[in-house]
Design an enzyme around this catalytic site. Structure first.
Site, PDB file in Angstrom:
ATOM      1  N   SER A  92       6.929  -5.694  -7.643  1.00 21.12           N
ATOM      2  CA  SER A  92       6.645  -5.216  -6.768  1.00 21.12           C
ATOM      3  C   SER A  92       5.780  -6.022  -5.685  1.00 21.12           C
ATOM      4  O   SER A  92       6.509  -6.934  -5.035  1.00 21.12           O
ATOM      5  CB  SER A  92       5.585  -3.740  -7.104  1.00 21.12           C
ATOM      6  OG  SER A  92       5.418  -3.016  -6.129  1.00 21.12           O
ATOM      7  N   LYS A  94      11.468  -4.498  -8.906  1.00 19.29           N
ATOM      8  CA  LYS A  94      10.913  -3.403  -8.365  1.00 19.29           C
ATOM      9  C   LYS A  94      11.066  -3.296  -6.842  1.00 19.29           C
ATOM     10  O   LYS A  94       9.895  -3.679  -6.350  1.00 19.29           O
ATOM     11  CB  LYS A  94       9.521  -2.899  -8.905  1.00 19.29           C
ATOM     12  CG  LYS A  94       9.054  -1.618  -8.494  1.00 19.29           C
ATOM     13  CD  LYS A  94       7.756  -1.285  -8.979  1.00 19.29           C
ATOM     14  CE  LYS A  94       7.394   0.087  -8.496  1.00 19.29           C
ATOM     15  NZ  LYS A  94       6.951   0.257  -7.194  1.00 19.29           N
ATOM     16  N   ASP A 150      12.331 -16.923   1.402  1.00 15.50           N
ATOM     17  CA  ASP A 150      13.339 -17.003   2.362  1.00 15.50           C
ATOM     18  C   ASP A 150      12.899 -17.778   3.636  1.00 15.50           C
ATOM     19  O   ASP A 150      13.910 -18.316   4.470  1.00 15.50           O
ATOM     20  CB  ASP A 150      13.421 -15.362   3.023  1.00 15.50           C
ATOM     21  CG  ASP A 150      14.400 -14.420   1.918  1.00 15.50           C
ATOM     22  OD1 ASP A 150      14.997 -14.856   1.136  1.00 15.50           O
ATOM     23  OD2 ASP A 150      14.424 -13.141   2.271  1.00 15.50           O
TER      24      ASP A 150
END
Length: 460
Positions: free
Chosen positions: A292, A317, A303
């Protein structure tokens, strides 16, 4: 208002009230909705009048609400006033219990992650353990909320839990309940490298991160060469804290976006100028207990190529839960959106794949086979990945199913029909995270940062 009436309803009349009927696209849909509400009211009335023993209306309604919400996905549910208060206390970083983040799988309570420095952690419970019995009573048939309630209790009281762990005989562990005061951020220096451990994302995590990082820099005493951010076994927490922590290491760009049922409700969170490490190299540690909010941080830094992600694939998740208050009647925890990393990836049921895969004890898994891991994709009713990306775990499960069909003696790992023959066996002591002499993944991260500090690309 509609939800409030449903929770407060104690009579058949209220349950079939027109106030409960959602706005339908046409008359046919409205008629079907009325019919289904009448069916529910009829069943409710039959249970109240015909069940072998008297039943409590409030408990019946709570059970119905829990059944409705838990049928959607593993993370939605109803919280009565007491549980709703407990949830509020937990997000503030102090609560009572054993120190476990758990979920439900195939009727058993499954450990997502033990929280650092809690009774469960000190007793050696590990991610992926199944809790099959509590004080000798089976957990099958209980909801996750009921099981968690049984594990909670006055500080200083004991509870015996039966553990089923892959590759071991079942064993019992006696745990003493305590007030769990979670120190979400800790840190220390290893030479010129700072180590920051974030164990979960509560209301003060970002503030604590800044404070601890300043302390570690003072401990180093000279310019640091890099930082290790440890998110292993971090089960997540508050979205705003994940965004704030990511922002601390980024100068610009998107951190995460959340996309819900309606496109107009899409939200994007962007970084503001300012990197609290002044651009020093970062290594982020993750494993299959990282879920999460911790995956939001790892995904954003990966990224933007701001950090090297090292460890094993995360839990996967990729959904957002909203706590919706029901004044006077607790709240519901409802999955309202999926989140996406800056590149547009959904990690739901897929997880964050590390840039450098390093297992806890050695580079390759023992015996050449990756150990059974728990992940979002393994949970019953788990949301699919919206990009159509297949879960690596599902692909492995297909291979296992083929093997099981060709092997008549194959048996499930957890017995479903009887209490395991538990023994009072002491589980192995957990690896001490943050100690390079025991923690191989941390040792590799430190070596990587030392290598980066030696290598300097030629000026152009």
């Amino acid at each position: 208002m509609i939800r409030k009436i449903l929770v407060a309803a104690g009579t058949v009349a209220l349950l079939s009230s027109t106030a409960l009927v959602p706005v339908a696209a046409n008359a046919a849909e409205r008629k079907e909705t009325y019919r289904l509400l009448d069916l529910f009211a009829e069943v409710f009335d039959k249970v109240r009048t015909e069940y072998v023993e008297p039943v409590n209306d409030e408990e019946l309604i709570e059970a119905a609400l829990n059944g409705m919400l838990s049928s959607l996905d593993p993370h939605s549910g109803y919280l009565n006033p007491k549980n709703s208060k407990d949830m509020d206390i937990q997000t503030r970083g102090e609560f009572g219990g054993l120190g476990l983040e758990v979920t439900m799988e195939n009727g058993w309570v499954k450990v997502v992650s033990p929280i650092d420095d809690t009774p469960a952690f000190r007793a050696g419970l590990q991610p992926g353990d199944f809790l099959t019995h509590l004080d000798g009573e089976p957990v099958q048939g209980l909801s996750l909320t009921d099981a968690v309630d049984r594990m909670r209790g006055p500080p200083g009281t004991d509870i015996k839990v039966t553990i089923r762990r892959t590759g071991m005989e079942p064993f019992d562990v006696k745990l003493t309940r305590a007030v769990i005061k979670v120190q979400t951020v800790k840190g220390q220096a290893f030479g010129e490298i700072g180590y920051i451990r974030v164990s979960q994302f509560s209301a003060t995590t970002e503030t604590d991160l800044r404070r601890v990082l300043t302390q570690v820099r003072k401990e180093i005493g000279k310019p640091a060469t890099g930082f290790v951010i440890d998110l292993r076994n971090n089960p997540g927490g508050l979205l705003d804290q994940a965004v704030a922590v990511s922002d601390d290491f980024l100068e610009q760009g998107e951190i995460v976006s959340t996309r819900s049922r309606r496109p107009e409700d899409t939200q994007r969170y962007n970084a503001r100028s300012g990197d609290i490490t002044d651009g020093l190299p970062l290594v982020v540690l993750i494993n299959d207990g990282s879920a999460s909010a911790s995956e939001i941080v790892a995904g954003a830094l990966q990224d933007h190529k701001r950090a090297v992600i090292l460890g094993t694939r995360s839990f996967g998740k990729g959904s957002v839960q909203t706590l919706i208050p029901l004044p006077g009647h607790g709240s519901i925890r409802l999955t309202t959106a999926r989140y996406y990393t800056p590149s547009g990836r959904s990690i739901q049921a897929v997880g964050i794949e590390p840039d450098i895969k390093v297992y806890p004890s050695k580079v390759e898994p023992i015996g050449g086979v990756e150990r059974d891991r728990r992940s979002e994709a393994s949970l019953r009713k788990a949301l699919p990945n919206p990009n159509g990306t297949p879960s690596p775990d599902k692909e492995k499960d297909k291979d296992k199913d083929k093997d099981a069909k060709s092997t008549p003696t194959a048996k499930p790992d957890v017995k479903q029909d009887a209490k395991p023959d538990a023994k009072p066996e002491t589980p192995p002591a957990p690896v001490k995270l943050g100690d390079p002499t025991q923690d191989y993944q941390l040792s590799r991260a430190l070596d990587l940062l030392r290598g980066l500090s030696v290598y300097r690309p030629p000026a152009r």
